[in-house]
Design a protein around this motif. Sequence first.
Motif, PDB file in Angstrom:
ATOM      1  N   LYS A 127     -37.048  28.709 -53.373  1.00 12.53           N
ATOM      2  CA  LYS A 127     -37.962  27.404 -53.532  1.00 12.53           C
ATOM      3  C   LYS A 127     -37.590  26.026 -52.858  1.00 12.53           C
ATOM      4  N   PRO A 128     -38.881  25.457 -52.410  1.00  9.56           N
ATOM      5  CA  PRO A 128     -38.342  24.218 -52.023  1.00  9.56           C
ATOM      6  C   PRO A 128     -37.511  23.247 -52.891  1.00  9.56           C
ATOM      7  N   SER A 129     -37.856  23.478 -54.155  1.00 12.82           N
ATOM      8  CA  SER A 129     -37.214  22.523 -55.146  1.00 12.82           C
ATOM      9  C   SER A 129     -35.583  22.963 -55.114  1.00 12.82           C
ATOM     10  N   ALA A 130     -35.615  24.249 -55.007  1.00 12.10           N
ATOM     11  CA  ALA A 130     -34.256  24.435 -55.185  1.00 12.10           C
ATOM     12  C   ALA A 130     -33.383  23.989 -54.031  1.00 12.10           C
ATOM     13  N   LEU A 131     -33.892  24.085 -52.794  1.00  7.04           N
ATOM     14  CA  LEU A 131     -33.413  23.325 -51.589  1.00  7.04           C
ATOM     15  C   LEU A 131     -32.938  22.041 -51.876  1.00  7.04           C
ATOM     16  N   PHE A 132     -33.884  21.486 -52.254  1.00  8.18           N
ATOM     17  CA  PHE A 132     -33.806  19.917 -52.561  1.00  8.18           C
ATOM     18  C   PHE A 132     -32.736  19.628 -53.794  1.00  8.18           C
ATOM     19  N   ALA A 133     -32.601  20.452 -54.579  1.00  2.30           N
ATOM     20  CA  ALA A 133     -31.682  20.351 -55.402  1.00  2.30           C
ATOM     21  C   ALA A 133     -30.266  20.334 -55.137  1.00  2.30           C
ATOM     22  N   ALA A 136     -25.062  17.873 -41.143  1.00  7.61           N
ATOM     23  CA  ALA A 136     -26.095  17.768 -42.199  1.00  7.61           C
ATOM     24  C   ALA A 136     -26.916  19.165 -41.669  1.00  7.61           C
ATOM     25  N   ALA A 137     -27.512  19.427 -40.760  1.00  7.59           N
ATOM     26  CA  ALA A 137     -28.172  20.512 -40.245  1.00  7.59           C
ATOM     27  C   ALA A 137     -27.773  21.698 -40.579  1.00  7.59           C
ATOM     28  N   ARG A 138     -26.355  21.990 -40.292  1.00  8.97           N
ATOM     29  CA  ARG A 138     -25.628  23.042 -40.705  1.00  8.97           C
ATOM     30  C   ARG A 138     -25.478  23.198 -42.064  1.00  8.97           C
ATOM     31  N   ARG A 139     -25.437  22.241 -42.804  1.00  6.90           N
ATOM     32  CA  ARG A 139     -25.118  22.456 -44.333  1.00  6.90           C
ATOM     33  C   ARG A 139     -26.426  22.769 -44.873  1.00  6.90           C
ATOM     34  N   VAL A 140     -27.565  22.290 -44.361  1.00  6.68           N
ATOM     35  CA  VAL A 140     -28.954  22.967 -44.746  1.00  6.68           C
ATOM     36  C   VAL A 140     -29.140  24.232 -44.752  1.00  6.68           C
ATOM     37  N   GLY A 141     -28.826  24.459 -43.490  1.00  5.47           N
ATOM     38  CA  GLY A 141     -28.809  26.395 -43.253  1.00  5.47           C
ATOM     39  C   GLY A 141     -27.852  27.003 -44.259  1.00  5.47           C
ATOM     40  N   ARG A 142     -26.686  26.491 -44.698  1.00 11.05           N
ATOM     41  CA  ARG A 142     -25.938  27.166 -45.731  1.00 11.05           C
ATOM     42  C   ARG A 142     -26.630  27.046 -47.066  1.00 11.05           C
ATOM     43  N   PHE A 143     -27.256  25.916 -47.375  1.00 12.19           N
ATOM     44  CA  PHE A 143     -27.965  25.963 -48.419  1.00 12.19           C
ATOM     45  C   PHE A 143     -28.964  26.802 -48.613  1.00 12.19           C
ATOM     46  N   VAL A 144     -29.799  27.057 -47.639  1.00 15.06           N
ATOM     47  CA  VAL A 144     -30.814  27.815 -47.713  1.00 15.06           C
ATOM     48  C   VAL A 144     -30.301  29.381 -47.851  1.00 15.06           C
ATOM     49  N   PRO A 200     -34.118  21.872 -39.491  1.00 13.55           N
ATOM     50  CA  PRO A 200     -33.968  23.117 -40.401  1.00 13.55           C
ATOM     51  C   PRO A 200     -34.554  22.952 -41.570  1.00 13.55           C
ATOM     52  N   VAL A 201     -34.680  21.803 -42.221  1.00 10.42           N
ATOM     53  CA  VAL A 201     -35.466  21.575 -43.429  1.00 10.42           C
ATOM     54  C   VAL A 201     -36.711  21.967 -43.437  1.00 10.42           C
ATOM     55  N   SER A 202     -37.253  21.387 -42.466  1.00  8.27           N
ATOM     56  CA  SER A 202     -38.818  21.791 -42.287  1.00  8.27           C
ATOM     57  C   SER A 202     -39.095  23.255 -41.979  1.00  8.27           C
ATOM     58  N   ARG A 203     -38.354  23.883 -41.208  1.00 12.38           N
ATOM     59  CA  ARG A 203     -38.256  25.068 -40.927  1.00 12.38           C
ATOM     60  C   ARG A 203     -38.194  26.240 -42.504  1.00 12.38           C
TER      61      ARG A 203
END
Lengths: 201, 201
Positions: free
Chosen positions: A86-92, A71-79, A141-144
């Motif tokens: 935008k935060p909303s884009a990451l959440f989306a 999940a952490a790795r995935r968040v990095g790829r999303f960002v 990674p989300v927080s960062r």
Amino acid sequence: MAAAGEVPGRGPRERMVFSAAQLIRRGGVGATGMRDVAAHARAPRGSLQHYFPGGKEELVAEAVEWAGRYAARRVGRFVAGLPEPKPSALFAAMVRQWTDEFAAQGATAGCPVAAAVVDCADAGEAARTAAAAAFAAWAAPVSRALTDMGVPSARADALATLMMGAVEGALLIARAERDTRALTVVAHELGPLLDAAVERR
Amino acid sequence: MAAAGEVPGRGPRERMVFSAAQLIRRGGVGATGMRDVAAHARAPRGSLQHYFPGGKEELVAEAVEWAGRYAARRVGRFVAGLPEPKPSALFAAMVRQWTDEFAAQGATAGCPVAAAVVDCADAGEAARTAAAAAFAAWAAPVSRALTDMGVPSARADALATLMMGAVEGALLIARAERDTRALTVVAHELGPLLDAAVERR
DNA sequence: CCGCTACTATGACACTCGTCATAATCGCGG
DNA sequence: CCGCGATTATGACGAGTGTCATAGTAGCGG
């Protein structure tokens, strides 16, 4: 997560951990037998006690930890892949990962970390600790990413927790309803709140 | 939910349904045996097949439905007891129900509906349907309370889903961390968003 | 007391589970 | 080829599961 059909990973050990996570997130910890894991990973049954002398508890804990790292790795790829940060884009993007999976293969699977927390009786204390570590690994990674987008660091951790909680909860509702409604609703309602947290500068 | 120690209910049947919900929300569906349910309810084992000819699937489904009705009833009580009828106050009450329980008896138990969704393999299809019904039964009074507070009815359902999802997700994280942090964080962060949805008039 | 229904009691069945014991096999360095 | 550690194979064990079959006991209308 992932395509869920194949079983990647080089060694038999990694394949078993991956398969365990896959099976756990479908049917829960209790319904996932060690023999099933070995079969799903195309690994010899005898290797179970060799690679996981701690038994099922060790295997489950490692599967949960793997899910956290994933999940952490995935968040990095999303960002990295966001058109505008935008935060909303990451959440989306986090939500879309699940809606896409629902569209592809139905609401048959959930989050293995959630399964381990709920099935704590079958999973043992080690699995609960692993779940806490997985959530922490996921939140970092989300927080960062939020702070990088301009969210004050004081609120970044809180919003990361909110995002994760909202996704997990909406995922539960969506699985029960066999519908992505809850996921899309949460993404839509929470987006403005998240974007409002970025500081003008 | 509730005090969790005693087993109320008049007939043996109701006691077993209640006990099933109690045990499920602790250890999951798979870890909850029928014999355990009968013992916890102080009900004769022979009554199981008499009152629940459909077997475990029927018992689990009914326990989940009971949980949905309980949550709905509870929301009604929350609304009636609010000092001032703001959406954030209702949400805070929903969250406090869990933080209080954590303080009283530790993070040993979660939501039985969530457990049924995750353990769908052990629970069967009927349990999933029951879970969807339980979420719907829970959402209805929340949504109605929001509209009564001045939230446009178009958004009330969406916000109710968000509230339920956030509580369920934060509950998962809190159980993993053995800490109410996630719950309080979610309540604090989501409050302003909810109150901002009430229309001035 | 009889008969009938609702409920309870109890033991067995077939099965799966995680775990262990034991032996066979592989892959190499010597 | 030998030896030896790493890996795999296989069978068994005991404990658990849900479910069924069968018998037994209340309680009550007649």
